[in-house]
Design a protein around this motif. Structure first.
Motif, PDB file in Angstrom:
ATOM      1  N   SER A 175       0.845  -1.196   0.000  1.00 54.36           N
ATOM      2  CA  SER A 175       0.000   0.000   0.000  1.00 54.36           C
ATOM      3  C   SER A 175       0.879   1.245   0.000  1.00 54.36           C
ATOM      4  O   SER A 175       1.912   1.297   0.680  1.00 54.36           O
ATOM      5  CB  SER A 175      -0.933  -0.016   1.213  1.00 54.36           C
TER       6      SER A 175
ATOM      7  N   TYR B 251       4.408 -21.456   3.864  1.00 52.83           N
ATOM      8  CA  TYR B 251       5.349 -20.463   4.403  1.00 52.83           C
ATOM      9  C   TYR B 251       6.731 -21.083   4.627  1.00 52.83           C
ATOM     10  O   TYR B 251       7.756 -20.511   4.247  1.00 52.83           O
ATOM     11  CB  TYR B 251       4.756 -19.940   5.710  1.00 52.83           C
TER      12      TYR B 251
ATOM     13  N   THR C 224       5.203  -8.043  15.820  1.00 49.52           N
ATOM     14  CA  THR C 224       4.763  -7.185  14.708  1.00 49.52           C
ATOM     15  C   THR C 224       3.289  -7.509  14.443  1.00 49.52           C
ATOM     16  O   THR C 224       2.725  -8.405  15.074  1.00 49.52           O
ATOM     17  CB  THR C 224       5.545  -7.478  13.402  1.00 49.52           C
TER      18      THR C 224
HETATM   19  P1  NAP Z   1       4.179  -7.398   8.735  1.00 49.75           P
HETATM   20  O1  NAP Z   1       4.216  -6.559   9.963  1.00 49.75           O
HETATM   21  O2  NAP Z   1       2.921  -8.134   8.401  1.00 49.75           O
HETATM   22  O3  NAP Z   1       4.599  -6.456   7.500  1.00 49.75           O
HETATM   23  C1  NAP Z   1       4.694  -7.015   6.209  1.00 49.75           C
HETATM   24  C2  NAP Z   1       5.153  -5.964   5.221  1.00 49.75           C
HETATM   25  O4  NAP Z   1       5.259  -6.642   3.949  1.00 49.75           O
HETATM   26  C3  NAP Z   1       4.158  -4.834   5.038  1.00 49.75           C
HETATM   27  O5  NAP Z   1       4.836  -3.600   4.876  1.00 49.75           O
HETATM   28  C4  NAP Z   1       3.430  -5.218   3.754  1.00 49.75           C
HETATM   29  O6  NAP Z   1       2.964  -4.122   2.977  1.00 49.75           O
HETATM   30  C5  NAP Z   1       4.525  -5.912   2.987  1.00 49.75           C
HETATM   31  N1  NAP Z   1       3.959  -6.795   1.964  1.00 49.75           N
HETATM   32  C6  NAP Z   1       3.205  -7.899   2.139  1.00 49.75           C
HETATM   33  N2  NAP Z   1       2.824  -8.395   0.948  1.00 49.75           N
HETATM   34  C7  NAP Z   1       3.341  -7.562   0.002  1.00 49.75           C
HETATM   35  C8  NAP Z   1       3.275  -7.529  -1.413  1.00 49.75           C
HETATM   36  N3  NAP Z   1       2.616  -8.438  -2.120  1.00 49.75           N
HETATM   37  N4  NAP Z   1       3.909  -6.514  -2.060  1.00 49.75           N
HETATM   38  C9  NAP Z   1       4.581  -5.573  -1.354  1.00 49.75           C
HETATM   39  N5  NAP Z   1       4.685  -5.564  -0.028  1.00 49.75           N
HETATM   40  C10 NAP Z   1       4.059  -6.546   0.658  1.00 49.75           C
HETATM   41  O7  NAP Z   1       5.319  -8.517   8.756  1.00 49.75           O
HETATM   42  P2  NAP Z   1       6.646  -8.642   9.647  1.00 49.75           P
HETATM   43  O8  NAP Z   1       6.309  -9.401  10.863  1.00 49.75           O
HETATM   44  O9  NAP Z   1       7.312  -7.324   9.751  1.00 49.75           O
HETATM   45  O10 NAP Z   1       7.501  -9.628   8.716  1.00 49.75           O
HETATM   46  C11 NAP Z   1       8.514  -9.182   7.841  1.00 49.75           C
HETATM   47  C12 NAP Z   1       9.237 -10.399   7.281  1.00 49.75           C
HETATM   48  O11 NAP Z   1       9.800 -11.140   8.354  1.00 49.75           O
HETATM   49  C13 NAP Z   1       8.326 -11.359   6.532  1.00 49.75           C
HETATM   50  O12 NAP Z   1       8.993 -11.889   5.417  1.00 49.75           O
HETATM   51  C14 NAP Z   1       8.062 -12.446   7.549  1.00 49.75           C
HETATM   52  O13 NAP Z   1       7.755 -13.672   6.931  1.00 49.75           O
HETATM   53  C15 NAP Z   1       9.389 -12.485   8.269  1.00 49.75           C
HETATM   54  N6  NAP Z   1       9.278 -13.071   9.595  1.00 49.75           N
HETATM   55  C16 NAP Z   1       8.552 -12.466  10.558  1.00 49.75           C
HETATM   56  C17 NAP Z   1       8.457 -13.061  11.815  1.00 49.75           C
HETATM   57  C18 NAP Z   1       7.690 -12.441  12.945  1.00 49.75           C
HETATM   58  O14 NAP Z   1       7.631 -13.068  14.008  1.00 49.75           O
HETATM   59  N7  NAP Z   1       7.110 -11.260  12.784  1.00 49.75           N
HETATM   60  C19 NAP Z   1       9.112 -14.285  12.051  1.00 49.75           C
HETATM   61  C20 NAP Z   1       9.854 -14.864  11.035  1.00 49.75           C
HETATM   62  C21 NAP Z   1       9.931 -14.243   9.795  1.00 49.75           C
HETATM   63  P3  NAP Z   1       1.733  -3.177   3.489  1.00 49.75           P
HETATM   64  O15 NAP Z   1       2.293  -2.390   4.628  1.00 49.75           O
HETATM   65  O16 NAP Z   1       1.413  -2.361   2.306  1.00 49.75           O
HETATM   66  O17 NAP Z   1       0.645  -4.120   3.908  1.00 49.75           O
END
Ligand code: NAP
Length: 249
Positions: free
Chosen positions: A39, A155, A190
């Motif tokens: 977004s 995933y 997050t």
């Molecule tokens: P999050 O808070 O849900 O944020 C996800 C971000 O990715 C948002 O800015 C979203 O955009 C963007 N996004 C999702 N789909 C997209 C698309 N099709 N095109 C462009 N942007 C897209 O996630 P997070 O927890 O920060 O996670 C970040 C990364 O870390 C991910 O790859 C996740 O798998 C990995 N990870 C997270 C955790 C955890 O515990 N949080 C653990 C292991 C790995 P919008 O803002 O526009 O929605």
């Protein structure tokens, strides 16, 4: 303080959570940051906050799951920025469910958003890095990609795929001084994990498997990512760094 000399970075998923923390941390080190999210509002707000704090940032709304959109975005960016030295593939989604209940759409959406996106960005942005003989790529994978996790076949497969991509590109690009590493977060607070973190029963169960007995912060991932993008990390490549309170040791 880490060393960055006139570097430009592109961070996907920079609108919230871990990506936002990575974008802000790199910007604090003087890096110009292209903040990508789905977004325009979320990447716009992060880029505006970085700029207001005296940093340099640009917002770019791109659906990273769309290979053609990534190709066009990369082409346009390379006209505006002579080099994009640092690429952080962080955008990701979850669509959890046990295998027998997982739809084809949930499988495909997760693979294209979490894995194919990294392939497309690497393909389009690594070529100028090879010409510049300098580059940093960091792929944000997950402990699920290392250990597997029931209910996350899509995933975990995408995140394990990112590890294979990381190690392969590290070998392909090493002769051009481009390093490629992966960071594997555990449970980080997050939007992605709110439903578990805010549920006392679910969080107690998760924390049984976390030796440090607490959830991580987005900054924990941003700090190691910034290091891997810096001059100081020039001899580190092809590695996967778990930042998970000890879960995957
Ligand atoms: P999050 O808070 O849900 O944020 C996800 C971000 O990715 C948002 O800015 C979203 O955009 C963007 N996004 C999702 N789909 C997209 C698309 N099709 N095109 C462009 N942007 C897209 O996630 P997070 O927890 O920060 O996670 C970040 C990364 O870390 C991910 O790859 C996740 O798998 C990995 N990870 C997270 C955790 C955890 O515990 N949080 C653990 C292991 C790995 P919008 O803002 O526009 O929605």
């Amino acid at each position: 303080m880490l060393t960055f000399t006139n570097r430009t970075a592109l961070v996907t998923g920079a609108g919230r959570g871990i990506g936002k923390a990575i974008a802000e941390t790199l910007a604090r080190h003087g890096v110009t940051v292209i903040c990508v999210s789905k977004s325009a509002d979320s990447c716009g707000a992060v880029a505006a906050a970085i700029t207001a704090a005296g940093g340099k940032a640009k917002a770019l709304a791109v659906d990273v799951a769309d290979g053609a959109a990534v190709a066009k975005a990369a082409e346009d960016l390379l006209k505006e920025f002579p080099t994009i030295d640092i690429l952080v593939n962080n955008a990701g989604i979850t669509r959890d469910g046990l295998l027998f209940r997982m739809s084809d759409a949930d499988w495909n959406d997760v693979i294209s958003t979490n894995l194919s996106s990294a392939f497309h960005w690497c393909k389009h942005l690594a070529r100028p890095m090879t010409r510049a003989r300098w580059g940093r790529i960091v792929n944000i994978t997950s402990v699920s990609g290392i250990m597997g996790n029931a209910g996350q076949a899509n995933y975990a497969a995408a995140k394990a795929g990112m590890i294979g991509l990381t190690k392969t590109l590290a070998r392909e690009f090493a002769s051009r001084s481009i390093t490629v590493n992966a960071v594997a977060p555990g449970f980080i607070k997050t939007d992605m994990t709110t439903e578990f973190v805010n549920n006392p029963e679910a969080s107690a169960k998760i924390l049984e498997a976390v030796p440090l007995k607490r959830f991580g912060e987005a900054a924990d991932i941003a700090n190691i990512t910034a290091y891997l993008c810096s001059e100081e990390a020039g001899y580190v490549t092809g590695q996967v760094f778990a930042v998970d309170g000890g879960m995957a040791m």
